[in-house]
Design an enzyme around this catalytic site. Structure first.
Site, mmCIF file in Angstrom:
data_model
loop_
_atom_site.group_PDB
_atom_site.id
_atom_site.type_symbol
_atom_site.label_atom_id
_atom_site.label_comp_id
_atom_site.label_asym_id
_atom_site.label_seq_id
_atom_site.Cartn_x
_atom_site.Cartn_y
_atom_site.Cartn_z
ATOM 1 N N CYS A 288 0.857 -1.190 0.000
ATOM 2 C CA CYS A 288 0.000 0.000 0.000
ATOM 3 C C CYS A 288 0.893 1.240 0.000
ATOM 4 O O CYS A 288 1.842 1.341 0.763
ATOM 5 C CB CYS A 288 -0.948 0.094 1.173
ATOM 6 S SG CYS A 288 -2.198 -1.182 1.217
ATOM 7 N N ARG B 28 4.039 -0.638 -4.622
ATOM 8 C CA ARG B 28 3.715 -1.058 -3.259
ATOM 9 C C ARG B 28 2.367 -1.774 -3.183
ATOM 10 O O ARG B 28 1.971 -2.260 -2.121
ATOM 11 C CB ARG B 28 3.696 0.158 -2.332
ATOM 12 C CG ARG B 28 5.032 0.863 -2.234
ATOM 13 C CD ARG B 28 4.929 2.062 -1.328
ATOM 14 N NE ARG B 28 4.668 1.670 0.039
ATOM 15 C CZ ARG B 28 5.591 1.462 0.961
ATOM 16 N NH1 ARG B 28 6.859 1.613 0.658
ATOM 17 N NH2 ARG B 28 5.265 1.111 2.185
ATOM 18 N N TRP C 280 -2.679 -2.799 -1.652
ATOM 19 C CA TRP C 280 -2.413 -4.238 -1.678
ATOM 20 C C TRP C 280 -3.357 -4.817 -0.634
ATOM 21 O O TRP C 280 -3.202 -4.564 0.563
ATOM 22 C CB TRP C 280 -0.956 -4.535 -1.323
ATOM 23 C CG TRP C 280 -0.622 -5.993 -1.404
ATOM 24 C CD1 TRP C 280 -0.369 -6.722 -2.525
ATOM 25 C CD2 TRP C 280 -0.515 -6.905 -0.297
ATOM 26 N NE1 TRP C 280 -0.122 -8.035 -2.192
ATOM 27 C CE2 TRP C 280 -0.195 -8.176 -0.844
ATOM 28 C CE3 TRP C 280 -0.659 -6.788 1.073
ATOM 29 C CZ2 TRP C 280 -0.017 -9.307 -0.049
ATOM 30 C CZ3 TRP C 280 -0.482 -7.909 1.871
ATOM 31 C CH2 TRP C 280 -0.159 -9.157 1.308
ATOM 32 N N ASN D 254 -2.093 2.547 5.384
ATOM 33 C CA ASN D 254 -1.203 1.433 5.050
ATOM 34 C C ASN D 254 -0.862 0.736 6.360
ATOM 35 O O ASN D 254 -0.431 1.398 7.304
ATOM 36 C CB ASN D 254 0.052 1.982 4.365
ATOM 37 C CG ASN D 254 1.211 1.002 4.332
ATOM 38 O OD1 ASN D 254 2.362 1.399 4.422
ATOM 39 N ND2 ASN D 254 0.935 -0.264 4.215
ATOM 40 N N GLY D 255 -1.079 -0.574 6.418
ATOM 41 C CA GLY D 255 -0.771 -1.310 7.647
ATOM 42 C C GLY D 255 -1.892 -2.300 7.929
ATOM 43 O O GLY D 255 -2.702 -2.606 7.053
ATOM 44 N N GLU E 290 16.493 -19.094 -5.466
ATOM 45 C CA GLU E 290 16.144 -17.778 -6.010
ATOM 46 C C GLU E 290 15.635 -17.896 -7.458
ATOM 47 O O GLU E 290 14.676 -17.220 -7.843
ATOM 48 C CB GLU E 290 17.353 -16.831 -5.918
ATOM 49 C CG GLU E 290 17.147 -15.446 -6.497
ATOM 50 C CD GLU E 290 15.965 -14.684 -5.897
ATOM 51 O OE1 GLU E 290 15.396 -15.126 -4.896
ATOM 52 O OE2 GLU E 290 15.611 -13.652 -6.476
ATOM 53 N N LYS F 77 11.998 -16.565 -8.560
ATOM 54 C CA LYS F 77 11.867 -15.543 -9.608
ATOM 55 C C LYS F 77 10.929 -16.026 -10.703
ATOM 56 O O LYS F 77 10.060 -15.299 -11.150
ATOM 57 C CB LYS F 77 13.265 -15.243 -10.169
ATOM 58 C CG LYS F 77 13.468 -13.888 -10.704
ATOM 59 C CD LYS F 77 13.877 -12.843 -9.682
ATOM 60 C CE LYS F 77 13.091 -12.822 -8.424
ATOM 61 N NZ LYS F 77 13.546 -12.003 -7.367
ATOM 62 N N GLU G 289 7.221 -16.163 -9.460
ATOM 63 C CA GLU G 289 6.500 -14.910 -9.218
ATOM 64 C C GLU G 289 6.194 -14.145 -10.496
ATOM 65 O O GLU G 289 5.183 -13.457 -10.553
ATOM 66 C CB GLU G 289 7.203 -14.035 -8.176
ATOM 67 C CG GLU G 289 8.457 -13.359 -8.623
ATOM 68 C CD GLU G 289 9.108 -12.552 -7.511
ATOM 69 O OE1 GLU G 289 8.419 -11.829 -6.801
ATOM 70 O OE2 GLU G 289 10.341 -12.655 -7.381
ATOM 71 N N HIS H 156 15.322 -38.309 -2.940
ATOM 72 C CA HIS H 156 14.604 -38.570 -1.683
ATOM 73 C C HIS H 156 13.139 -38.149 -1.763
ATOM 74 O O HIS H 156 12.510 -37.931 -0.735
ATOM 75 C CB HIS H 156 15.296 -37.848 -0.521
ATOM 76 C CG HIS H 156 16.686 -38.342 -0.278
ATOM 77 N ND1 HIS H 156 16.954 -39.607 0.203
ATOM 78 C CD2 HIS H 156 17.890 -37.759 -0.500
ATOM 79 C CE1 HIS H 156 18.267 -39.776 0.292
ATOM 80 N NE2 HIS H 156 18.857 -38.670 -0.144
ATOM 81 N N LYS I 204 5.703 -4.822 -3.501
ATOM 82 C CA LYS I 204 7.046 -4.671 -2.952
ATOM 83 C C LYS I 204 6.919 -4.095 -1.541
ATOM 84 O O LYS I 204 5.948 -3.411 -1.249
ATOM 85 C CB LYS I 204 7.826 -3.685 -3.836
ATOM 86 C CG LYS I 204 9.300 -4.018 -3.900
ATOM 87 C CD LYS I 204 9.946 -3.328 -5.055
ATOM 88 C CE LYS I 204 11.417 -3.616 -5.087
ATOM 89 N NZ LYS I 204 11.718 -4.953 -5.616
HETATM 90 C C1 F6R Z 1 10.974 -11.442 -4.697
HETATM 91 C C2 F6R Z 1 10.992 -10.345 -3.750
HETATM 92 C C3 F6R Z 1 10.574 -10.628 -2.357
HETATM 93 C C4 F6R Z 1 11.400 -9.770 -1.381
HETATM 94 C C5 F6R Z 1 10.894 -9.947 0.050
HETATM 95 C C6 F6R Z 1 11.736 -9.174 1.038
HETATM 96 O O1 F6R Z 1 11.428 -11.033 -5.946
HETATM 97 O O2 F6R Z 1 11.304 -9.241 -4.089
HETATM 98 O O3 F6R Z 1 10.669 -11.964 -2.036
HETATM 99 O O4 F6R Z 1 12.732 -10.150 -1.474
HETATM 100 O O5 F6R Z 1 9.566 -9.506 0.133
HETATM 101 O O6 F6R Z 1 11.762 -7.812 0.732
HETATM 102 P P1 F6R Z 1 12.899 -6.876 1.286
HETATM 103 O O7 F6R Z 1 14.161 -7.256 0.637
HETATM 104 O O8 F6R Z 1 12.454 -5.497 0.945
HETATM 105 O O9 F6R Z 1 12.949 -7.117 2.770
#
Ligand code: F6R
Length: 585
Positions: A2, A27, A72, A96-97, A457, A461, A464, A480, A580
């Site tokens: 948000c 966000r 969000w 936001n929260g 990772e 990636k 997502e 296993h 994000k």
């Molecule tokens: C995936 C991604 C998320 C962030 C996670 C932590 O591409 O970006 O998994 O890595 O939400 O975010 P930060 O790094 O801001 O603590």
């Protein structure tokens, strides 16, 4: 998670807030809304979906004071009625929260006649402020905040009153003054080019912004001084600069991010080394991609510095019954510095007496203010929801720290790292593999040692940005259980860059092929390339030191995920359901 923005000035508030919301959209992008004070009355436009849906209606709002929100969804579906702003009587609010006691508050308010129009937790805020309002918006906002449990960054406006009140607890708010105007926002990029100097609110702060002033208060309405900080976000860093998506633009910014991060490490090297002297427990933590960087941090410390280290998800670390202590060092990795679980783990460990090192891209973030020391990640603003360049820069910071703590016992030339990433992005041909992924029913990423951390990772990636199911596994674990998933419709992607463990991962490739599974191999090792040249899709990566290889293999996997998203017509910058900076737990 948000985005909120407020403006008081002489410009067109609707247009200015709309522009700010576009910058904050990473966000959250479930719905958006704007409220503007027009001739003493509040006009609201809001809609489910992206901010750009408000383009026309925002222009029509006349007025110079307003607030906006990009959502969000946490409580309630992402539809029109749950979109912010929310309103009660004369009061309009964006939030936001998460208000943890919202159900109880709603029940109490409903019993005394309040009618709620949304399913959100946020709607209790305007209701409470409206009830407390007796001519002073700040006073009413403070009384409301005292009733709330959970986290909030909220902005409140009142009909007939040309001011905005901001409140902050465990969700970020920054305020700043521009020319003949003032702003409040969730983060710095939204105010790039608008406010050269900013004030970061602390938990329990309230701010009152008007066209001519920004004032900060505590919960007793006493003025509070916060040190001004320079807004480091430049408008250029927010532009696409000819790229079709932020994800690919930011991938290409990784070499510079790594270079700048390695140079900046010199500035904190002595303090970082001192933090580990006498430590008997070293823990790396983070969430999502940052956790995957933390896993590499752990391996670097074990293998390069010879220091036993652990890694745990921040959301798990907080509840494992152990809370650090004076001889513990917690290394918290986070791009935003605002991720709730990581921030709270850092707070817990700091309060236990542990040293907390924050490896973060945001020097004014919550975690930077908690940490004993901030280890800078210099990736610049990252707009794409999927982390790319920040992950590469985190790896570089962690490798530099481990090498430094090794006291010269291990030496690796890290200067070549940026060029290795550029070479990878330029040279590899990932299109055929992207097509294979796009067609596969499931994609599994495997590796051993540092390659396993990168496999996790690579899997995250791809999931997502493409929505293809799969997972990341240590390649030794294949037999296993995971092997049961392998057939002609599944693709296994092996990362093999650690020469000492290569033979073992090669066995896992053989086991996959012999069961009719599709296999791809990403490798820096010529012997591995030769072994699978005609039997698997081989992606040859530049030869390099094993400890630098995560920078190379990660760049290839990020590029792969991007290409798959494009092949499938997904929006790689704004994957569904995500946002994000996850400021809720
Ligand atoms: C995936 C991604 C998320 C962030 C996670 C932590 O591409 O970006 O998994 O890595 O939400 O975010 P930060 O790094 O801001 O603590």
């Amino acid at each position: 998670m948000c985005g909120i923005i407020g403006y008081a000035g002489s410009g067109n508030a609707g247009e200015i807030i709309y522009d700010g919301l576009l910058r904050l959209e990473y966000r959250g992008y479930d719905s958006a809304g704007i409220a503007v004070l027009s001739n003493g009355k509040t006009e609201i436009v809001k809609s489910a979906g992206r901010v750009e849906k408000l383009n026309t209606s925002a222009q029509l709002l006349g007025g110079n004071v307003g607030i906006g929100h990009t959502r969000w969804a946490t409580h309630g579906k992402p539809d029109d009625k749950n979109a912010h702003p929310h309103r009660s009587g004369r009061i309009t609010v964006v939030h936001n929260g998460e208000i943890e006691n919202y159900a109880e508050l709603k029940k109490q308010l409903a019993a005394s006649g309040e009618r709620f129009l949304s399913e959100t937790d946020s709607e209790v805020i305007p209701c409470l402020i409206n009830r407390f309002y007796g001519g002073n918006l700040l006073e009413a906002a403070i009384k409301c905040a005292k009733m709330l449990n959970g986290s909030y960054a909220f902005l409140a406006m009142c009909d007939g009153c040309e001011e905005i009140v901001a409140a902050k607890f465990r969700s970020p708010v920054i305020v700043g003054q521009g020319e003949n105007c003032a702003y409040c926002s969730s983060d710095e990029p939204a105010l790039a080019g608008k406010c050269p100097t900013l004030y970061i609110l602390e938990d329990g702060d309230f701010a009152v912004i008007t066209k001519s002033s920004v004032k900060i208060f505590d919960e007793n309405m006493r003025p509070v001084n916060r040190a001004p900080v320079i807004n480091s976000a430049g408008e250029q860093s927010l532009a696409l600069c000819g790229y079709p998506h932020y994800m690919i633009k930011e991938l290409w910014e990784a070499p510079a991010a790594v270079k700048n991060t390695l140079s900046a490490f010199a500035g904190v090297e002595a303090e970082a080394r001192a933090a580990f002297a006498g430590a008997d427990r070293v823990i790396f933590t983070g969430c999502g991609t940052a956790y995957h960087a933390a896993l590499l941090g752990k391996r670097y410390f074990c293998e390069l510095a010879g220091i036993p280290a652990e890694a745990e998800y921040a959301g798990e670390l907080r509840y494992n019954g152990i809370q650090g202590g004076k001889k513990t060092v917690l290394v918290a990795v986070t791009q935003s510095g605002e991720t709730a679980d990581t921030v709270e783990a850092a707070r817990l460990y700091k309060n236990s007496g542990a040293a907390v090192l924050a490896v973060t891209n945001c020097p004014h973030s919550a975690i930077a203010r908690i940490a004993t020391l901030t280890v800078p990640v210099c990736a610049g603003p990252e707009i794409c929801v999927a982390a790319t360049k920040s992950y590469s820069a985190q790896i570089a910071a962690l490798a530099a720290m481990a090498l430094s703590v090794s006291g010269g016992k291990r030496q690796i030339d890290t200067d070549c790292a940026p060029a290795l990433i550029s070479q990878t992005l330029q040279d590899i041909d990932i299109y055929a593999l992207a097509e294979m992924c796009a067609r596969a029913r499931g994609v599994y990423f495997m590796g051993r040692g540092i390659d396993y951390a990168v496999a996790l990772e690579g899997s995250l990636k791809l999931k997502e940005v493409s929505y293809i199911a799969g997972g990341g596994y240590p390649s030794g674990e294949l037999k296993h259980g995971t092997l049961a998933l392998i057939d002609g419709t599944t693709l296994s992607v092996f990362i093999i860059c650690d020469g000492e463990l290569a033979a073992k991962s090669m066995d896992a490739v053989e086991q996959t092929l012999s069961r009719g599974g599709m296999a791809a191999v990403l490798t820096t090792l010529p012997e591995v390339q030769r072994q699978f040249a005609r039997r698997a899709e081989v992606i040859s990566l530049p030869e390099c030191n094993k400890y630098l290889s995560p920078l190379v293999s990660a760049a290839a996997l990020q590029l792969l995920a991007y290409r798959v998203a494009v092949v499938l017509g997904r929006d790689p910058d704004k994957p569904r359901n995500l946002a994000k900076s996850v400021t809720v737990e």
